[in-house]
Design a protein around this motif. Structure first.
Motif, PDB file in Angstrom:
ATOM      1  N   LEU A 117       0.839  -1.201   0.000  1.00 50.43           N
ATOM      2  CA  LEU A 117       0.000   0.000   0.000  1.00 50.43           C
ATOM      3  C   LEU A 117       0.874   1.251   0.000  1.00 50.43           C
ATOM      4  CD1 LEU A 117      -3.108   0.659   2.228  1.00 50.43           C
ATOM      5  CD2 LEU A 117      -1.253   2.309   2.164  1.00 50.43           C
ATOM      6  N   TYR A 118       1.916   1.261   0.828  1.00 45.44           N
ATOM      7  CA  TYR A 118       2.810   2.408   0.882  1.00 45.44           C
ATOM      8  C   TYR A 118       3.490   2.638  -0.465  1.00 45.44           C
ATOM      9  CZ  TYR A 118       2.683   4.060   5.687  1.00 45.44           C
ATOM     10  OH  TYR A 118       2.306   4.658   6.857  1.00 45.44           O
ATOM     11  N   SER A 119       3.926   1.562  -1.090  1.00 46.27           N
ATOM     12  CA  SER A 119       4.543   1.690  -2.401  1.00 46.27           C
ATOM     13  C   SER A 119       3.551   2.263  -3.411  1.00 46.27           C
ATOM     14  CB  SER A 119       5.045   0.322  -2.881  1.00 46.27           C
ATOM     15  OG  SER A 119       6.117  -0.124  -2.097  1.00 46.27           O
ATOM     16  N   GLU A 120       2.310   1.814  -3.338  1.00 43.26           N
ATOM     17  CA  GLU A 120       1.292   2.293  -4.270  1.00 43.26           C
ATOM     18  C   GLU A 120       0.988   3.770  -4.038  1.00 43.26           C
ATOM     19  OE1 GLU A 120      -3.103   1.026  -5.995  1.00 43.26           O
ATOM     20  OE2 GLU A 120      -2.395   0.155  -4.106  1.00 43.26           O
TER      21      GLU A 120
ATOM     22  N   ARG B 273       3.348  10.306  -6.767  1.00 37.96           N
ATOM     23  CA  ARG B 273       4.697  10.718  -7.173  1.00 37.96           C
ATOM     24  C   ARG B 273       5.480  11.326  -6.010  1.00 37.96           C
ATOM     25  NH1 ARG B 273       3.861  13.717 -12.937  1.00 37.96           N
ATOM     26  NH2 ARG B 273       2.097  14.657 -11.857  1.00 37.96           N
ATOM     27  N   LYS B 274       5.235  10.763  -4.813  1.00 34.79           N
ATOM     28  CA  LYS B 274       5.970  11.146  -3.612  1.00 34.79           C
ATOM     29  C   LYS B 274       6.937  10.012  -3.243  1.00 34.79           C
ATOM     30  CE  LYS B 274       3.644  14.992  -2.757  1.00 34.79           C
ATOM     31  NZ  LYS B 274       4.279  16.332  -2.707  1.00 34.79           N
ATOM     32  N   ASN B 275       8.122  10.392  -2.845  1.00 34.08           N
ATOM     33  CA  ASN B 275       9.133   9.383  -2.538  1.00 34.08           C
ATOM     34  C   ASN B 275       9.015   8.802  -1.133  1.00 34.08           C
ATOM     35  OD1 ASN B 275      10.459   9.585  -5.050  1.00 34.08           O
ATOM     36  ND2 ASN B 275      11.605  11.382  -4.357  1.00 34.08           N
ATOM     37  N   GLU B 276       8.481   9.576  -0.187  1.00 34.50           N
ATOM     38  CA  GLU B 276       8.516   9.157   1.211  1.00 34.50           C
ATOM     39  C   GLU B 276       7.844   7.822   1.485  1.00 34.50           C
ATOM     40  OE1 GLU B 276       7.681  12.065   0.090  1.00 34.50           O
ATOM     41  OE2 GLU B 276       8.569  13.705   1.261  1.00 34.50           O
ATOM     42  N   PRO B 277       6.629   7.580   0.965  1.00 34.30           N
ATOM     43  CA  PRO B 277       5.971   6.308   1.304  1.00 34.30           C
ATOM     44  C   PRO B 277       6.769   5.087   0.869  1.00 34.30           C
ATOM     45  CG  PRO B 277       4.392   7.851   0.387  1.00 34.30           C
ATOM     46  CD  PRO B 277       5.748   8.445   0.169  1.00 34.30           C
ATOM     47  N   LYS B 278       7.307   5.124  -0.344  1.00 30.39           N
ATOM     48  CA  LYS B 278       8.078   3.975  -0.818  1.00 30.39           C
ATOM     49  C   LYS B 278       9.375   3.824  -0.034  1.00 30.39           C
ATOM     50  CE  LYS B 278       9.156   1.487  -5.015  1.00 30.39           C
ATOM     51  NZ  LYS B 278       9.018   1.426  -6.475  1.00 30.39           N
ATOM     52  N   GLN B 279       9.977   4.953   0.353  1.00 32.94           N
ATOM     53  CA  GLN B 279      11.194   4.888   1.153  1.00 32.94           C
ATOM     54  C   GLN B 279      10.928   4.266   2.516  1.00 32.94           C
ATOM     55  OE1 GLN B 279      12.525   8.964   1.089  1.00 32.94           O
ATOM     56  NE2 GLN B 279      13.610   8.726  -0.856  1.00 32.94           N
ATOM     57  N   PHE B 280       9.777   4.615   3.116  1.00 34.95           N
ATOM     58  CA  PHE B 280       9.398   4.001   4.381  1.00 34.95           C
ATOM     59  C   PHE B 280       9.278   2.488   4.220  1.00 34.95           C
ATOM     60  CE2 PHE B 280       7.690   8.170   6.022  1.00 34.95           C
ATOM     61  CZ  PHE B 280       8.458   8.194   7.161  1.00 34.95           C
ATOM     62  N   ALA B 281       8.600   2.083   3.150  1.00 37.19           N
ATOM     63  CA  ALA B 281       8.402   0.653   2.914  1.00 37.19           C
ATOM     64  C   ALA B 281       9.738  -0.047   2.712  1.00 37.19           C
ATOM     65  CB  ALA B 281       7.490   0.444   1.702  1.00 37.19           C
ATOM     66  N   GLU B 282      10.625   0.579   1.945  1.00 40.87           N
ATOM     67  CA  GLU B 282      11.929  -0.031   1.686  1.00 40.87           C
ATOM     68  C   GLU B 282      12.774  -0.107   2.963  1.00 40.87           C
ATOM     69  OE1 GLU B 282      13.367   2.469  -1.386  1.00 40.87           O
ATOM     70  OE2 GLU B 282      12.298   1.393  -2.998  1.00 40.87           O
ATOM     71  N   THR B 283      12.679   0.914   3.817  1.00 39.84           N
ATOM     72  CA  THR B 283      13.424   0.911   5.082  1.00 39.84           C
ATOM     73  C   THR B 283      12.971  -0.233   5.973  1.00 39.84           C
ATOM     74  OG1 THR B 283      13.776   3.298   5.013  1.00 39.84           O
ATOM     75  CG2 THR B 283      13.954   2.234   7.169  1.00 39.84           C
ATOM     76  N   LEU B 284      11.659  -0.414   6.052  1.00 43.95           N
ATOM     77  CA  LEU B 284      11.141  -1.506   6.879  1.00 43.95           C
ATOM     78  C   LEU B 284      11.490  -2.861   6.286  1.00 43.95           C
ATOM     79  CD1 LEU B 284       7.672  -0.118   7.977  1.00 43.95           C
ATOM     80  CD2 LEU B 284       9.706  -0.450   9.370  1.00 43.95           C
TER      81      LEU B 284
END
Length: 215
Positions: free
Chosen positions: A179-182, A188-199
């Motif tokens: 969901l965060y990646s989506e 077109r925001k980087n933060e959600p995908k970065q959060f998902a990748e960090t976790l």
């Protein structure tokens, strides 16, 4: 039929009709009692918006309808989505977030169809975000920003319990990270995908959910 012969739908009359249709859609998504939207309803909503956008000035209400489209999602998120998320914690919060995101996508799908004239003609001329991006940005700014800390705490708590030997719903975490990646892709925001990748990296570092893949 040419615009010169087209019946003028004044803004208040037309918006009241469209607003009632949107409210019916929202009630359907919330599982509230009441009639479902029919194919005739969908057609009438599209036709009403189209006519309100294609009359000659001063009866071309394209900009006013775009503002109302945006306000519709902002109001829905403030009055329905956020209250439902704020009163929940842990995995119950995560499940509710999945439900709310799914409902928002369904709502966006249908209302964007009714307002599709704006996407084709009005928004490109003014370099404004598409209808879909507008609704998802509303979710990002009003719900994601507000609830991100609580959601992250819930995920980390589940990961820590898993590391301690407890059984947790790994599929639920997988779905939230997707969901965060989506959200990141659609806004077109980087933060959600970065959060998902960090976790994800944290999960891998602790050998947690080794088969988890973010879509």
């Amino acid at each position: 039929m040419s615009n010169s012969r087209q019946k003028i739908i004044y803004f208040e009359e037309g918006w009241n009709f469209v607003q009632k249709g949107i409210k019916k859609l929202q009630n359907n998504l919330e599982g509230l009692p009441g009639p479902s939207l029919t194919s005739v309803d969908h057609t009438l909503l599209y036709t009403t918006v189209f006519n309100m956008c294609t009359n000659k000035p001063p009866h071309d209400y394209s900009q006013e309808l775009y503002i109302k489209y945006k306000e519709t999602f902002e109001d829905y998120i403030k009055t329905t989505v956020l209250p439902s998320l704020k009163e929940k914690k842990d995995k119950v919060l995560l499940r509710e977030l999945l439900k709310r995101w799914s409902n928002l996508k369904t709502m966006t799908y249908w209302i964007s169809k009714y307002f599709s004239y704006l996407d084709r003609f009005h928004l490109p001329r003014r370099s404004l975000p598409s209808l879909e991006e507008t609704s998802f940005l509303s979710f990002y700014h009003l719900a994601y920003d507000e609830m991100n800390r609580q959601v992250m705490d819930a995920i980390v708590s589940m990961m820590n319990r898993k590391s301690a030997g407890e059984t947790v719903e790994e599929t639920l975490i997988n779905e939230i990270l997707n969901l965060y990646s989506e959200i990141g892709e659609r806004t077109r925001k980087n933060e959600p995908k970065q959060f998902a990748e960090t976790l994800m990296m944290k999960a891998n570092a602790t050998s947690f959910m080794s088969r988890l893949q973010i879509g």
